[in-house]
Scaffold this motif. Structure first.
Motif, PDB file in Angstrom:
ATOM      1  N   GLU A 167       0.806  -1.216   0.000  1.00 42.83           N
ATOM      2  CA  GLU A 167       0.000   0.000   0.000  1.00 42.83           C
ATOM      3  C   GLU A 167       0.843   1.272   0.000  1.00 42.83           C
ATOM      4  N   PHE A 168       1.944   1.262   0.748  1.00 43.27           N
ATOM      5  CA  PHE A 168       2.637   2.515   1.005  1.00 43.27           C
ATOM      6  C   PHE A 168       4.036   2.633   0.401  1.00 43.27           C
ATOM      7  N   LEU A 169       4.618   1.561  -0.091  1.00 43.50           N
ATOM      8  CA  LEU A 169       5.970   1.618  -0.636  1.00 43.50           C
ATOM      9  C   LEU A 169       5.946   1.360  -2.133  1.00 43.50           C
ATOM     10  N   PRO A 170       6.895   1.961  -2.843  1.00 49.35           N
ATOM     11  CA  PRO A 170       7.008   1.578  -4.254  1.00 49.35           C
ATOM     12  C   PRO A 170       7.476   0.120  -4.328  1.00 49.35           C
ATOM     13  N   TRP A 171       6.884  -0.655  -5.188  1.00 49.43           N
ATOM     14  CA  TRP A 171       7.136  -2.090  -5.222  1.00 49.43           C
ATOM     15  C   TRP A 171       7.969  -2.444  -6.447  1.00 49.43           C
ATOM     16  N   SER A 172       8.807  -3.433  -6.289  1.00 51.57           N
ATOM     17  CA  SER A 172       9.685  -3.856  -7.377  1.00 51.57           C
ATOM     18  C   SER A 172       9.491  -5.336  -7.653  1.00 51.57           C
ATOM     19  N   ALA A 173      10.364  -5.878  -8.470  1.00 54.45           N
ATOM     20  CA  ALA A 173      10.297  -7.302  -8.828  1.00 54.45           C
ATOM     21  C   ALA A 173      10.707  -8.198  -7.663  1.00 54.45           C
ATOM     22  N   ARG A 174      11.126  -7.651  -6.554  1.00 51.62           N
ATOM     23  CA  ARG A 174      11.561  -8.437  -5.393  1.00 51.62           C
ATOM     24  C   ARG A 174      10.389  -8.919  -4.537  1.00 51.62           C
ATOM     25  N   GLN A 175       9.168  -8.763  -4.984  1.00 49.82           N
ATOM     26  CA  GLN A 175       8.005  -9.167  -4.189  1.00 49.82           C
ATOM     27  C   GLN A 175       8.059 -10.636  -3.792  1.00 49.82           C
ATOM     28  N   LYS A 176       8.464 -11.492  -4.696  1.00 49.54           N
ATOM     29  CA  LYS A 176       8.531 -12.916  -4.378  1.00 49.54           C
ATOM     30  C   LYS A 176       9.506 -13.167  -3.234  1.00 49.54           C
ATOM     31  N   SER A 177      10.643 -12.527  -3.281  1.00 48.72           N
ATOM     32  CA  SER A 177      11.646 -12.711  -2.228  1.00 48.72           C
ATOM     33  C   SER A 177      11.139 -12.182  -0.893  1.00 48.72           C
ATOM     34  N   LEU A 178      10.470 -11.057  -0.908  1.00 44.85           N
ATOM     35  CA  LEU A 178       9.948 -10.488   0.337  1.00 44.85           C
ATOM     36  C   LEU A 178       8.840 -11.364   0.919  1.00 44.85           C
ATOM     37  N   ALA A 179       7.998 -11.914   0.069  1.00 49.64           N
ATOM     38  CA  ALA A 179       6.945 -12.814   0.555  1.00 49.64           C
ATOM     39  C   ALA A 179       7.559 -14.079   1.156  1.00 49.64           C
ATOM     40  N   ALA A 180       8.577 -14.625   0.488  1.00 48.52           N
ATOM     41  CA  ALA A 180       9.254 -15.812   1.022  1.00 48.52           C
ATOM     42  C   ALA A 180       9.955 -15.477   2.338  1.00 48.52           C
ATOM     43  N   ALA A 181      10.536 -14.297   2.424  1.00 43.54           N
ATOM     44  CA  ALA A 181      11.197 -13.885   3.666  1.00 43.54           C
ATOM     45  C   ALA A 181      10.178 -13.746   4.795  1.00 43.54           C
ATOM     46  N   SER A 182       8.960 -13.331   4.474  1.00 44.46           N
ATOM     47  CA  SER A 182       7.910 -13.229   5.490  1.00 44.46           C
ATOM     48  C   SER A 182       7.569 -14.600   6.065  1.00 44.46           C
ATOM     49  N   VAL A 183       7.445 -15.577   5.196  1.00 40.68           N
ATOM     50  CA  VAL A 183       7.151 -16.939   5.665  1.00 40.68           C
ATOM     51  C   VAL A 183       8.328 -17.477   6.476  1.00 40.68           C
ATOM     52  N   ALA A 184       9.543 -17.229   5.997  1.00 32.56           N
ATOM     53  CA  ALA A 184      10.730 -17.687   6.728  1.00 32.56           C
ATOM     54  C   ALA A 184      10.816 -17.010   8.095  1.00 32.56           C
ATOM     55  N   GLY A 185      10.506 -15.726   8.156  1.00 29.43           N
ATOM     56  CA  GLY A 185      10.511 -15.014   9.441  1.00 29.43           C
ATOM     57  C   GLY A 185       9.462 -15.568  10.391  1.00 29.43           C
ATOM     58  N   ALA A 186       8.300 -15.895   9.858  1.00 26.85           N
ATOM     59  CA  ALA A 186       7.244 -16.473  10.687  1.00 26.85           C
ATOM     60  C   ALA A 186       7.672 -17.831  11.233  1.00 26.85           C
ATOM     61  N   PHE A 187       8.318 -18.631  10.379  1.00 29.02           N
ATOM     62  CA  PHE A 187       8.790 -19.935  10.838  1.00 29.02           C
ATOM     63  C   PHE A 187       9.879 -19.780  11.890  1.00 29.02           C
ATOM     64  N   LEU A 188      10.757 -18.815  11.718  1.00 28.98           N
ATOM     65  CA  LEU A 188      11.820 -18.557  12.690  1.00 28.98           C
ATOM     66  C   LEU A 188      11.231 -18.164  14.051  1.00 28.98           C
ATOM     67  N   VAL A 189      10.263 -17.264  14.046  1.00 26.10           N
ATOM     68  CA  VAL A 189       9.644 -16.814  15.295  1.00 26.10           C
ATOM     69  C   VAL A 189       8.937 -17.973  15.993  1.00 26.10           C
ATOM     70  N   SER A 190       8.118 -18.722  15.250  1.00 26.45           N
ATOM     71  CA  SER A 190       7.363 -19.811  15.867  1.00 26.45           C
ATOM     72  C   SER A 190       8.278 -20.974  16.245  1.00 26.45           C
ATOM     73  N   GLY A 191       9.313 -21.235  15.458  1.00 21.51           N
ATOM     74  CA  GLY A 191      10.268 -22.293  15.812  1.00 21.51           C
ATOM     75  C   GLY A 191      11.029 -21.957  17.074  1.00 21.51           C
ATOM     76  N   THR A 192      11.418 -20.697  17.212  1.00 19.75           N
ATOM     77  CA  THR A 192      12.091 -20.258  18.440  1.00 19.75           C
ATOM     78  C   THR A 192      11.180 -20.442  19.643  1.00 19.75           C
ATOM     79  N   PHE A 193       9.905 -20.102  19.479  1.00 21.45           N
ATOM     80  CA  PHE A 193       8.937 -20.301  20.564  1.00 21.45           C
ATOM     81  C   PHE A 193       8.848 -21.777  20.929  1.00 21.45           C
ATOM     82  N   LEU A 194       8.778 -22.635  19.911  1.00 21.75           N
ATOM     83  CA  LEU A 194       8.657 -24.072  20.183  1.00 21.75           C
ATOM     84  C   LEU A 194       9.885 -24.583  20.934  1.00 21.75           C
TER      85      LEU A 194
END
Length: 114
Positions: A83-110
Motif C-alpha cells: 500500500e505505502f511503498l514503491p514495489w519492485s520485482a523483489r516481491q517474491k523474495s519479500l513474501a518468502a522472507a515473510s514466511v521464513a521469518g514467521a517460521f523462525l519466530v514460531s520455531g524459536t517459541f517451540l
C-alpha cells in the motif's frame, strides 16, 4: 481441476496464507477468552487446564498458533508495504522472507517451550 494461472504465483500463496492465518486466529480467540474467564470464575478448572497444557501435543499446537500469528503479522507487513511503498520485482523474495521469518519466530517459541 486446473488452477487458474494467477494461483501459481507465489504472492497468491502469500495472500491465501494471510487469509487462512487470520481465520485460524479468529477461531482460536473464543477459546482463549474462555480460558481467561476460567481464571477468574473457576480457578480449579484453570489448574486442570494448565496441567493439560503441559502435554507435548499442546506444545506443538502452540507452535502452530504462534506460526499463524507470525504469518499473519508478516503478511500484514507485506500488505502495508504494497500500500505505502514503491514495489519492485523483489516481491517474491519479500513474501518468502515473510514466511521464513514467521517460521523462525514460531520455531524459536517451540524450542523455548519444550
Amino acid at each position: 481441476m486446473k488452477l487458474k494461472p494467477h494461483r501459481h504465483h507465489p504472492l497468491w500463496l502469500a495472500y491465501m496464507l494471510h487469509r487462512v492465518s487470520g481465520l485460524g486466529l479468529a477461531l482460536f480467540l473464543p477459546a482463549h477468552f474462555y480460558v481467561l474467564a476460567m481464571a477468574v470464575r473457576r480457578p480449579d478448572s484453570l489448574d486442570y487446564f494448565l496441567n493439560f497444557a503441559a502435554n507435548p501435543l499442546v506444545k506443538v499446537a502452540e507452535f502452530g498458533l504462534v506460526f499463524l500469528l507470525a504469518i499473519h503479522f508478516f503478511g500484514g507487513l507485506r500488505l502495508l508495504a504494497l500500500e505505502f511503498l514503491p514495489w519492485s520485482a523483489r516481491q517474491k523474495s519479500l513474501a518468502a522472507a515473510s514466511v521464513a521469518g514467521a517460521f523462525l519466530v514460531s520455531g524459536t517459541f517451540l524450542l523455548r517451550a519444550v
